[in-house]
Design a protein around this motif. Structure first.
Motif, PDB file in Angstrom:
ATOM      1  N   LEU A  12      57.930   2.938  17.893  1.00  0.00           N
ATOM      2  CA  LEU A  12      56.885   2.202  18.615  1.00  0.00           C
ATOM      3  C   LEU A  12      55.902   1.561  17.637  1.00  0.00           C
ATOM      4  CD1 LEU A  12      56.222   4.927  21.351  1.00  0.00           C
ATOM      5  CD2 LEU A  12      57.544   2.822  21.636  1.00  0.00           C
ATOM      6  N   ILE A  13      55.793   2.146  16.444  1.00  0.00           N
ATOM      7  CA  ILE A  13      54.899   1.569  15.423  1.00  0.00           C
ATOM      8  C   ILE A  13      55.348   0.153  15.079  1.00  0.00           C
ATOM      9  CG2 ILE A  13      54.082   1.785  13.032  1.00  0.00           C
ATOM     10  CD1 ILE A  13      54.493   4.849  13.317  1.00  0.00           C
ATOM     11  N   THR A  14      56.653  -0.030  14.964  1.00  0.00           N
ATOM     12  CA  THR A  14      57.158  -1.369  14.624  1.00  0.00           C
ATOM     13  C   THR A  14      56.814  -2.369  15.734  1.00  0.00           C
ATOM     14  OG1 THR A  14      59.018  -0.182  13.645  1.00  0.00           O
ATOM     15  CG2 THR A  14      59.134  -2.568  13.606  1.00  0.00           C
ATOM     16  N   LEU A  65      46.807   2.888  11.342  1.00  0.00           N
ATOM     17  CA  LEU A  65      47.158   3.898  12.339  1.00  0.00           C
ATOM     18  C   LEU A  65      46.186   5.081  12.254  1.00  0.00           C
ATOM     19  CD1 LEU A  65      51.041   3.987  11.768  1.00  0.00           C
ATOM     20  CD2 LEU A  65      49.747   2.478  13.257  1.00  0.00           C
ATOM     21  N   ASP A  66      45.530   5.194  11.095  1.00  0.00           N
ATOM     22  CA  ASP A  66      44.571   6.294  10.912  1.00  0.00           C
ATOM     23  C   ASP A  66      43.370   6.154  11.825  1.00  0.00           C
ATOM     24  OD1 ASP A  66      44.015   3.980   9.181  1.00  0.00           O
ATOM     25  OD2 ASP A  66      42.259   5.123   8.531  1.00  0.00           O
ATOM     26  N   LYS A  67      43.127   4.928  12.301  1.00  0.00           N
ATOM     27  CA  LYS A  67      41.929   4.722  13.124  1.00  0.00           C
ATOM     28  C   LYS A  67      42.125   5.110  14.589  1.00  0.00           C
ATOM     29  CE  LYS A  67      39.502   0.897  10.823  1.00  0.00           C
ATOM     30  NZ  LYS A  67      39.287  -0.573  10.955  1.00  0.00           N
ATOM     31  N   ILE A  68      43.359   5.400  14.967  1.00  0.00           N
ATOM     32  CA  ILE A  68      43.610   5.701  16.383  1.00  0.00           C
ATOM     33  C   ILE A  68      42.795   6.905  16.822  1.00  0.00           C
ATOM     34  CG2 ILE A  68      45.368   6.409  18.069  1.00  0.00           C
ATOM     35  CD1 ILE A  68      47.402   4.813  16.338  1.00  0.00           C
ATOM     36  N   HIS A  69      42.798   7.918  15.974  1.00  0.00           N
ATOM     37  CA  HIS A  69      42.022   9.124  16.273  1.00  0.00           C
ATOM     38  C   HIS A  69      41.877   9.924  14.983  1.00  0.00           C
ATOM     39  CE1 HIS A  69      41.118  13.163  17.750  1.00  0.00           C
ATOM     40  NE2 HIS A  69      40.558  12.531  18.749  1.00  0.00           N
ATOM     41  N   PRO A  70      40.736  10.570  14.756  1.00  0.00           N
ATOM     42  CA  PRO A  70      40.553  11.282  13.486  1.00  0.00           C
ATOM     43  C   PRO A  70      41.520  12.453  13.273  1.00  0.00           C
ATOM     44  CG  PRO A  70      38.530  11.348  14.827  1.00  0.00           C
ATOM     45  CD  PRO A  70      39.524  10.532  15.583  1.00  0.00           C
ATOM     46  N   VAL A  71      41.970  13.111  14.325  1.00  0.00           N
ATOM     47  CA  VAL A  71      42.875  14.250  14.143  1.00  0.00           C
ATOM     48  C   VAL A  71      44.326  13.870  14.453  1.00  0.00           C
ATOM     49  CG1 VAL A  71      43.400  16.636  14.782  1.00  0.00           C
ATOM     50  CG2 VAL A  71      41.027  15.857  14.763  1.00  0.00           C
ATOM     51  N   VAL A  72      44.537  13.295  15.616  1.00  0.00           N
ATOM     52  CA  VAL A  72      45.908  12.923  15.995  1.00  0.00           C
ATOM     53  C   VAL A  72      46.155  11.535  15.437  1.00  0.00           C
ATOM     54  CG1 VAL A  72      47.534  12.753  17.889  1.00  0.00           C
ATOM     55  CG2 VAL A  72      45.462  14.055  18.159  1.00  0.00           C
ATOM     56  N   MET A 129      51.314   6.855  26.175  1.00  0.00           N
ATOM     57  CA  MET A 129      50.537   7.329  25.026  1.00  0.00           C
ATOM     58  C   MET A 129      49.263   8.020  25.472  1.00  0.00           C
ATOM     59  SD  MET A 129      51.458   6.764  21.801  1.00  0.00           S
ATOM     60  CE  MET A 129      53.063   6.216  21.251  1.00  0.00           C
ATOM     61  N   LEU A 130      48.938   9.111  24.791  1.00  0.00           N
ATOM     62  CA  LEU A 130      47.721   9.840  25.122  1.00  0.00           C
ATOM     63  C   LEU A 130      46.474   9.111  24.648  1.00  0.00           C
ATOM     64  CD1 LEU A 130      48.730  13.450  24.109  1.00  0.00           C
ATOM     65  CD2 LEU A 130      48.078  12.692  26.389  1.00  0.00           C
ATOM     66  N   PHE A 131      46.662   8.245  23.664  1.00  0.00           N
ATOM     67  CA  PHE A 131      45.526   7.526  23.094  1.00  0.00           C
ATOM     68  C   PHE A 131      45.837   6.042  23.134  1.00  0.00           C
ATOM     69  CE2 PHE A 131      45.795  11.681  21.324  1.00  0.00           C
ATOM     70  CZ  PHE A 131      44.490  12.150  21.401  1.00  0.00           C
ATOM     71  N   ASP A 132      44.795   5.241  23.057  1.00  0.00           N
ATOM     72  CA  ASP A 132      45.004   3.800  23.124  1.00  0.00           C
ATOM     73  C   ASP A 132      45.588   3.290  21.807  1.00  0.00           C
ATOM     74  OD1 ASP A 132      45.022   1.160  23.629  1.00  0.00           O
ATOM     75  OD2 ASP A 132      42.857   0.889  23.555  1.00  0.00           O
ATOM     76  N   THR A 133      46.800   2.811  21.872  1.00  0.00           N
ATOM     77  CA  THR A 133      47.446   2.303  20.652  1.00  0.00           C
ATOM     78  C   THR A 133      47.716   0.809  20.766  1.00  0.00           C
ATOM     79  OG1 THR A 133      49.586   2.862  21.595  1.00  0.00           O
ATOM     80  CG2 THR A 133      48.608   4.487  20.131  1.00  0.00           C
ATOM     81  N   THR A 134      47.110   0.188  21.775  1.00  0.00           N
ATOM     82  CA  THR A 134      47.456  -1.222  22.002  1.00  0.00           C
ATOM     83  C   THR A 134      46.707  -2.165  21.060  1.00  0.00           C
ATOM     84  OG1 THR A 134      45.812  -1.227  23.762  1.00  0.00           O
ATOM     85  CG2 THR A 134      48.124  -0.981  24.416  1.00  0.00           C
ATOM     86  N   HIS A 135      45.683  -1.653  20.396  1.00  0.00           N
ATOM     87  CA  HIS A 135      44.904  -2.558  19.528  1.00  0.00           C
ATOM     88  C   HIS A 135      44.880  -2.025  18.103  1.00  0.00           C
ATOM     89  CE1 HIS A 135      43.633  -4.540  23.167  1.00  0.00           C
ATOM     90  NE2 HIS A 135      43.276  -3.378  23.658  1.00  0.00           N
ATOM     91  N   ILE A 136      46.013  -1.798  17.520  1.00  0.00           N
ATOM     92  CA  ILE A 136      46.041  -1.266  16.162  1.00  0.00           C
ATOM     93  C   ILE A 136      45.479  -2.312  15.197  1.00  0.00           C
ATOM     94  CG2 ILE A 136      47.558  -0.561  14.268  1.00  0.00           C
ATOM     95  CD1 ILE A 136      49.328   0.724  16.398  1.00  0.00           C
ATOM     96  N   ALA A 137      44.457  -1.895  14.450  1.00  0.00           N
ATOM     97  CA  ALA A 137      43.832  -2.829  13.509  1.00  0.00           C
ATOM     98  C   ALA A 137      44.780  -3.090  12.346  1.00  0.00           C
ATOM     99  CB  ALA A 137      42.524  -2.234  13.001  1.00  0.00           C
TER     100      ALA A 137
END
Ligand SMILES: *Cc1c(COP(=O)(O)O)cnc(C)c1O
Length: 303
Positions: free
Chosen positions: A158-160, A30-37, A1-9
């Protein structure tokens, strides 16, 4: 992953309607991962980007003037150092939408094509590069509009995995192309009910889409709620906008008017109508898309 997705609130929405019924109402941010992506788009792109990086291929994809997918692809490609082209539906306007301006800032090359031509292209989107040869480099990696492809569904699955900790009885998502839905269904356990809320009117081919995406179409744990499109894709009513402002003032939760607001409106409506049994846990996916609110008239939203 290009962004950190390990701590999804995973936020609990402490609404009176759910608390009265002893329902755990949770929102995967999932919206908090990054404002654009943000949201689901990053996940749908994941395996495409991996492939593009592996073979060092430029990326080509498609979308409309307010497309969350184009915005996400442009930004993700910039982060990954991949050249990318966006094929945009409709002639170039005198003034570009904020979404397209952002795409250009992120280094995406834009090609505008007529709606008719775009329609022909998107009908053939899963094929080879032949139909787009004039517009793009031969060696490009083509990502269908909205990541609508089995690879996109695999990425969305991966979201699940990443939200399994919520222990949900119900997983709920808005549906555009159904790619995210397909991904959720790939990994949801059979006792988890998956609820799909199409944001388009007369969206009747979800099962055929699932067959293309996952090679399977009859999911016993899938439920489709067709009555919450608010008139159709990107259509809105004053009631919907008011609902968004209430969600924000009560819970500090920002939503987008195309997808997540309609999804949460549907969930609250069904809670009020006692669809869900007391004691259950509901996980709503906040799939992002907040940048799309830039197309609303100024002052519509309080956030
Ligand atoms: C694109 C999008 C969706 C729809 O996802 P599909 O995989 O196309 O069904 C849902 N929510 C948001 C915010 C989106 O941008």
């Amino acid at each position: 992953m290009l962004f950190d997705t390990t701590h999804i609130a995973i936020d609990e929405l402490k609404a009176a309607e759910s608390r009265e019924r002893n329902i755990g109402l949770m929102v995967a941010r999932l919206d908090k991962i990054h404002p654009v992506v943000s949201g689901n788009k990053l996940f749908k792109l994941h395996y495409f980007l991996e492939e593009a990086l592996l073979h060092n291929k430029p990326v080509v994809t498609f979308g409309g003037a307010y497309s969350n997918h184009l915005a996400a692809t442009a930004y993700a490609c910039r982060e990954a150092g991949l050249p990318c082209t966006g094929i945009v539906r409709g002639e170039a306007p005198a003034r570009l939408s904020p979404t397209l301006q952002g795409c250009i800032q992120d280094g995406m090359k834009l090609i505008f094509i007529s709606r008719e031509e775009y329609g022909r292209m998107s009908a053939n989107m899963n094929g080879s590069a032949d139909s787009y040869r004039e517009a793009i480099e031969v060696n490009s990696l083509i990502i269908p509009e909205g990541g609508y492809h089995p690879l996109g569904a695999r990425g969305a699955s991966l979201i699940t995995d990443l939200t399994a900790k919520a222990g949900a009885d119900y997983i709920i998502t808005a549906v555009g192309t159904a790619t995210t839905l397909a991904g959720i269904l790939l990994k949801a356990s059979p006792h988890q009910q998956v609820i799909a809320i199409p944001v388009l009117k007369n969206f009747t081919d979800i099962h055929e889409r699932l067959l293309y995406l996952n090679g399977q179409m009859d999911y016993k744990n899938l439920h489709i709620w067709n009555e919450y499109h608010f008139g159709g894709y990107a259509k809105k009513t004053p009631e919907l906008i008011q609902f968004m402002n209430e969600l924000y003032s009560q819970f500090g939760l920002p939503t987008d008017f195309v997808y997540t607001a309609k999804m949460l409106f549907a969930v609250m409506d069904k809670i009020k109508n006692n669809y869900f049994p007391p004691g259950c846990r509901i996980l709503c996916l906040h799939t992002g898309g907040l940048q799309g609110n830039q197309s609303l008239p100024g002052g519509s939203l309080i956030f």
